[in-house]
Each structure stands twice: as structure tokens, then as C-alpha cells.
Design a protein around this motif. Structure first.
Motif, PDB file in Angstrom:
ATOM      1  N   VAL A  32       0.840  -1.206   0.000  1.00 17.01           N
ATOM      2  CA  VAL A  32       0.000   0.000   0.000  1.00 17.01           C
ATOM      3  C   VAL A  32       0.871   1.251   0.000  1.00 17.01           C
ATOM      4  CG1 VAL A  32      -1.744   1.308   1.269  1.00 17.01           C
ATOM      5  CG2 VAL A  32      -1.870  -1.197   1.172  1.00 17.01           C
ATOM      6  N   TYR A  33       0.574   2.166  -0.920  1.00 12.81           N
ATOM      7  CA  TYR A  33       1.276   3.446  -1.022  1.00 12.81           C
ATOM      8  C   TYR A  33       0.235   4.563  -1.092  1.00 12.81           C
ATOM      9  CZ  TYR A  33       5.498   0.791  -2.199  1.00 12.81           C
ATOM     10  OH  TYR A  33       6.571  -0.065  -2.167  1.00 12.81           O
ATOM     11  N   ARG A  34       0.599   5.725  -0.542  1.00 14.44           N
ATOM     12  CA  ARG A  34      -0.314   6.869  -0.529  1.00 14.44           C
ATOM     13  C   ARG A  34       0.426   8.137  -0.904  1.00 14.44           C
ATOM     14  NH1 ARG A  34      -2.493   3.893   3.730  1.00 14.44           N
ATOM     15  NH2 ARG A  34      -0.775   4.559   5.047  1.00 14.44           N
ATOM     16  N   TYR A  35      -0.352   9.097  -1.391  1.00 10.37           N
ATOM     17  CA  TYR A  35       0.173  10.434  -1.610  1.00 10.37           C
ATOM     18  C   TYR A  35      -0.959  11.412  -1.356  1.00 10.37           C
ATOM     19  CZ  TYR A  35       2.707  14.364  -3.597  1.00 10.37           C
ATOM     20  OH  TYR A  35       3.351  15.573  -3.767  1.00 10.37           O
ATOM     21  N   THR A  36      -0.821  12.195  -0.296  1.00 15.85           N
ATOM     22  CA  THR A  36      -1.787  13.246   0.026  1.00 15.85           C
ATOM     23  C   THR A  36      -1.134  14.578  -0.290  1.00 15.85           C
ATOM     24  OG1 THR A  36      -2.836  11.945   1.783  1.00 15.85           O
ATOM     25  CG2 THR A  36      -3.133  14.340   1.847  1.00 15.85           C
ATOM     26  N   GLY A  37      -1.751  15.335  -1.154  1.00 18.73           N
ATOM     27  CA  GLY A  37      -1.150  16.610  -1.518  1.00 18.73           C
ATOM     28  C   GLY A  37      -1.956  17.331  -2.582  1.00 18.73           C
ATOM     29  N   TYR A  38      -1.340  18.362  -3.108  1.00 17.83           N
ATOM     30  CA  TYR A  38      -2.013  19.204  -4.096  1.00 17.83           C
ATOM     31  C   TYR A  38      -1.898  18.581  -5.485  1.00 17.83           C
ATOM     32  CZ  TYR A  38      -3.350  23.352  -6.736  1.00 17.83           C
ATOM     33  OH  TYR A  38      -3.975  24.234  -7.583  1.00 17.83           O
TER      34      TYR A  38
END
Length: 366
Positions: free
Chosen positions: A192-198
Motif C-alpha cells: 500500500v502506497y499513498r500520496y496526500t497533496g495538491y
């Protein structure tokens, strides 16, 4: 003269018919192989092996065993199995050979085997080895040999893959080698990988290697992930197969390589603190090292190719608060959360997300 020729033709016909009749007789034999007695695997001449990463191609250990006897002249196969326990609960096949009774593993091969079965790096632990004998192309009648044990000190195996975003909705645009931000790997589930951002209005994909367009990850149906590993067709873009992000803003992108699924959801960043500076500090860094704020997104911080030694690490904000987690390479930092363990010296790309506290340390040479 004609009579002589006639007699010759009859003689040839009789000889030919006799050959056919003899050939048609079933004179085949049935060959039946029997399970071989276990082959005898010899002890190694040394009981302690320290593996050297600077000489990964050099021989580490030669394994010798007696020949199998299946009772028939057929191809005899041998597989060298390595295990972390004497019961061979989860054996790893280091190599397989046919028709020979010895094999040599290099430093790198034995190190890879040790890492695969779970031996920790930089300390001596016991490995177990055995030979599985079999016969024929289907590896029939497998029989295990005796097992031997020896102590090994592995160097480090980096067990993870790293992934990066690219696309006109992201900071690097459609440039596959433009300081592409890394996805943050879940410390408890490496799929599992995530990216929270603009994200801007547009589309994006996921790359496995900066500077290469394949392997390339995207979606063709808007719900599952698809990949071009390098010999196929490129998939569609996130978030919905060439249907772009309609409104720029903050989102959380989650991708699960285990279930081949992904999610893309809005994220409320309205109450988040915007820091003016960020540094890494600790014994691994050897002092304070300034991070760079991603111009596209003020909540994403990075350092490229910083040398870190074995030790501890945390993130220091301009407010004096320290953030850290307790897992190496990637994890979730919290304010006052102790120290991130750096377990092997190398040059690293370091990424930190001050919205979520997620961090990832990507070794460049392991």
C-alpha cells in the motif's frame, strides 16, 4: 533375363516384408524409476561466513553432495534449498542444477538467500541448507537430503519497491525525471502506497523508476490498476482512465499493489499549518540538514541524495517541534514521536509530508 529379374523382385519383396513384420513386433521394455535414497550433503569447511558487499561476485560457499540413484539413466535434478529454521517451514530455492553434484553460491547470491528467508543484516545468524533430488522434466520423485547448518552475517537487502508520480496534475508535469515526488509506503503493508497533496486539474500516472516510462501504472477502467511492464500497451491515466481531475485541490491517492485497486479522494487541508522551514536531525544525519519545500505544494518536503549513517533521525520544524516515527525506510511520524531508525548507511532521497506525517527514505545504492 526377365525370369532372373522377376526372381530378384520377389526376393526383395520377401526381405522387405520380413523387415516390416519384425519391426511391428512389440519388443519395447517398460522402465520404472524408483525414489532415490536421500543424497548426502557434506558439511561446509567453515561454519561462519561473513558476506562482503564489495565482492558480491566472489564465491561464498560450495555445496557438495552424493549422486542420486533413481534406478534409471534419466536426468537427475538437484535444488539447493535454504531456510531460516531446521524444519524448512518456508524454504527458498537458491539454485537448481542437473547432472552434477556440486554448486557454488556467490556472496551476492547467498546474501540474497539469507535476506529472502528473513535473516537480519549485520549480525551472525544460522542458516540451514539441504538438497532436493528429483528426476525428469517434471521433477518427479522428490527426496530431501540431510540438512546442514552454518552461520552467516549478511549485508543489507533493500526489500521494497519505490514509486513516483508523473503527469500534468503533478509537480514534474509529464517529465519522468524531474524530481518526481515519491509515494509514501505504508509501514505495516508494503503493498500500500499513498500520496496526500495538491493536484492540479489534469491527469497523472505512477512510475517505478525515475527516468523510465516503464514500468508504468495507470487505470483502464477507473477502479483497478493496470501496468505496462515494458512490453505492452500503456494504461490509461488516473484518476479515471483519461478523465482528468476537474478541480485543482488537495486529494489523497491510495494504490494497493496487492489487490490491484486504487482510490482518489478529496482531502481537507484548510486547517493545516504551513511551515517556513524543515530540517532533518539526529545521529544518522550528523547534524541539521535543511530540507527543500516543493514549490508546487508547500506541505511536501524533500532532500536529494543525502548521506545518512546508522543511527536515528527526526524532522525539525521552524516552530521547534520534532516529528518522527519508529519504523525504518517509511512510516508515520507524529509530533514528539521519538526517532526514526536508520539501519544502514547510504545516500538517500528523503521525502516528508507535513499534512499527514508520512515519510519515506529511499536508499540510492542498496
Amino acid at each position: 533375363m526377365k525370369r532372373l529379374k522377376y526372381i530378384q523382385n520377389i526376393a526383395i519383396a520377401v526381405i522387405t516384408l520380413s523387415f516390416i513384420l519384425v519391426s511391428c513386433e512389440d519388443d519395447s521394455e517398460i522402465f520404472t524409476a524408483e525414489a532415490t535414497p536421500p543424497v548426502a550433503l557434506s558439511e561446509l569447511p567453515t561454519s561462519m561466513i561473513e558476506l562482503d558487499p564489495n565482492n558480491a561476485g566472489n564465491p561464498a560457499a560450495t555445496f557438495i553432495w552424493s549422486l542420486a540413484d533413481f534406478g534409471q539413466p534419466a536426468a537427475e535434478n538437484y535444488s539447493l534449498q535454504i531456510s531460516a529454521d531446521e524444519a524448512f517451514t518456508e524454504p527458498y530455492t537458491a539454485t537448481s542444477v542437473s547432472g552434477t553434484n556440486s554448486v557454488t553460491l556467490s556472496m551476492g547470491e547467498l546474501n540474497s538467500a539469507a535476506g529472502t528467508v528473513g535473516l537480519p543484516p549485520f549480525e551472525f545468524n544460522t542458516l540451514y541448507a539441504r538438497i532436493m533430488s528429483s528426476i525428469g522434466t517434471q521433477n518427479g520423485l522428490p527426496v530431501a537430503s540431510n540438512s546442514i547448518s552454518f552461520d552467516v552475517k549478511p549485508y543489507f537487502n533493500y526489500p521494497f519497491k519505490d514509486y513516483y508520480i508523473v503527469g500534468n496534475a503533478t509537480a514534474p508535469d509529464w517529465n519522468n525525471n524531474n524530481n518526481n515526488p515519491a509515494l509514501f509506503r505504508d509501514a505495516s503493508n508494503s503493498n500500500v502506497y499513498r500520496y496526500t497533496g495538491y493536484f492540479g486539474a489534469g491527469e497523472f500516472k505512477v512510475l517505478e523508476v525515475k527516468g523510465l516510462w516503464q514500468p508504468q501504472w495507470g487505470t483502464n477502467d477507473g477502479s483497478t490498476i493496470d501496468v505496462n511492464p515494458g512490453d505492452g500497451s500503456d494504461p490509461g491515466t488516473f484518476p479515471n482512465n483519461n478523465s482528468p481531475i476537474a478541480a485543482a485541490g488537495f486529494y489523497t491517492f491510495t494504490i494497493n499493489f496487492g489487490s490491484n485497486t486504487f482510490g482518489f479522494e478529496p482531502y481537507d487541508a484548510s486547517g493545516a499549518t504551513t511551515f517556513s522551514s524543515m530540517t532533518i536531525q539526529g545521529t544518522a544525519a550528523g547534524g541539521d540538514v535543511a530540507m527543500t519545500q516543493l514549490g508546487f505544494d508547500s506541505h511536501i518536503w524533500f532532500i536529494n541524495s543525502v548521506n545518512l549513517g546508522q543511527g536515528d533521525l527526526n524532522f525539525l520544524t521552524n516552530t521547534g517541534a520534532t516529528w518522527a516515527g519508529d519504523t525504518s525506510f517509511s512510516g508515520q511520524a507524529t509530533e514528539g514521536g521519538g526517532s526514526i531508525p536508520v539501519i544502514v548507511q547510504d545516500d538517500y532521497d528523503v521525502w516528508f509530508n507535513d499534512l499527514t506525517g508520512e515519510y519515506i527514505l529511499i536508499p540510492l545504492n542498496l
